[in-house]
Write an enzyme that holds these catalytic residues in place. Sequence first.
Site, PDB file in Angstrom:
ATOM      1  N   ASN A 162       3.131  73.963 -42.888  1.00 27.34           N
ATOM      2  CA  ASN A 162       4.146  74.347 -43.429  1.00 27.34           C
ATOM      3  C   ASN A 162       4.043  75.942 -43.779  1.00 27.34           C
ATOM      4  OD1 ASN A 162       2.362  74.570 -45.327  1.00 27.34           O
ATOM      5  ND2 ASN A 162       3.501  73.554 -46.961  1.00 27.34           N
ATOM      6  N   PRO A 300       9.901  79.834 -51.579  1.00 22.59           N
ATOM      7  CA  PRO A 300      10.732  79.411 -50.431  1.00 22.59           C
ATOM      8  C   PRO A 300      11.364  78.067 -50.313  1.00 22.59           C
ATOM      9  CG  PRO A 300       8.182  78.957 -50.172  1.00 22.59           C
ATOM     10  CD  PRO A 300       8.410  79.395 -51.361  1.00 22.59           C
ATOM     11  N   SER A 307      15.213  80.954 -49.647  1.00 21.28           N
ATOM     12  CA  SER A 307      14.440  81.407 -50.431  1.00 21.28           C
ATOM     13  C   SER A 307      14.662  82.242 -51.270  1.00 21.28           C
ATOM     14  CB  SER A 307      13.095  81.913 -49.632  1.00 21.28           C
ATOM     15  OG  SER A 307      12.767  80.632 -48.467  1.00 21.28           O
ATOM     16  N   HIS A 324       6.360  76.368 -56.376  1.00 20.31           N
ATOM     17  CA  HIS A 324       6.139  77.046 -55.411  1.00 20.31           C
ATOM     18  C   HIS A 324       7.052  77.018 -54.181  1.00 20.31           C
ATOM     19  CE1 HIS A 324       4.741  73.560 -53.351  1.00 20.31           C
ATOM     20  NE2 HIS A 324       4.017  73.920 -52.447  1.00 20.31           N
ATOM     21  N   LYS A 394       6.693  79.420 -36.364  1.00 22.99           N
ATOM     22  CA  LYS A 394       5.614  78.330 -37.069  1.00 22.99           C
ATOM     23  C   LYS A 394       4.782  78.161 -35.911  1.00 22.99           C
ATOM     24  CE  LYS A 394       8.230  75.775 -40.337  1.00 22.99           C
ATOM     25  NZ  LYS A 394       7.125  75.681 -41.554  1.00 22.99           N
TER      26      LYS A 394
END
Length: 395
Positions: A162, A300, A307, A324, A394
Amino acid sequence: MPFQTISDTAAPLRLWADPATVDGRAMDQLRNVAALPWTHAVAVMPDVHVGIGATVGSVIAMRGAVAPAAVGVDIGCGMTAQLTSLRGRDLPDDLAKLRSAIEKAVPVGMGLHQHSVDVDHLATGLRGWHRFWTDFDDLSAQHVQRRKGRVMQQLGTLGGGNHFIEVCLDGEDRVWLMLHSGSRGVGNELAQYHIAKAKDLPHNADLPDPDLAVFVAGEPTMEAYRRDLFWAQDYARRNRAVMMALLREVVRKQFKKVAFEPEISCHHNYVAEETHDGQELLVTRKGAIRAGAGDFGIIPGSMGASSFIVQGLGSAAALQSASHGAGRRMSRNEARRRFNTRDLAEQTKGVECRKDNGVVDEIPAAYKDIDEVMAQQSDLVTVVARLKQVVCVKG
């Protein structure tokens, strides 16, 4: 939403989530933590879900003890965001070139830098690099020291899962840079080493879950863990600072007159020494950020959702914390079974990002609704800016 208290536990267990919607296994983990003799209080965030030993999305305050599994294996994992002087209209219509430049500058997945980054000539804003690496040589997990070269080459790398780098727009069309990463392989190794050490200690013999094994104050094992833990948290902080500096260099090459506001940075897997209810406590946030009054934080969503830049409201009941992120609502394996690349492309429409099998498990539908999560913690934070990504990198 007002928090709900589970009243049949030894330590206060306060939830910013509807208990009826919390997975039964997660509730069992929360009760186990609240039953430990060292636990002072537990605050449960709206993105709570099952973890190893302790849930992700929980804040655990202990008296003279800490459970390394309750920190998580990515010690110091967290977020950094930075506002730029750019506006959305300054960005090109085709963002593929920008994404490619970011991926070239910052290794992702299992990648690492060919040579360690020259931090002395990189504008990270951080000092004390010589002392930092000297302290590495004193880590109690000595087997890690044999891999110093790799640890240095991983500094300034993203990782997978992630973790991400994003270019985002806020409601005023301002461009933000944002990234999410942690302490890479070295943090994981240090965590696994100390989790195994804790399980062998006699005082942990009768715990409801072996993964809740703790170190206690005054013992050499605790001092060794604290030394390694705080070093790994610093590594994670420096890792994000190096990546953000590399990201700024990429942006400067494409936008010559860009300027940057100061960074906002926060851990969300870490331990801190704090005072709550008049007591000195060790506070573990596993999937939670500090949200003291006025503290800036970053929450986020998924790779296709919004986010938030937030400021804390300093809730004492929540141990001055907030969630978080959105939190997963299904496992990675389940996400791969239920969704394919067509679904991923549809749910990330308008975002320049990977849309292949390698990131299907990160599909937005695998995460909770970030707007619902934010609504559940309106008494913990106030929103400063809502961001929507236009580029997402990512591993």
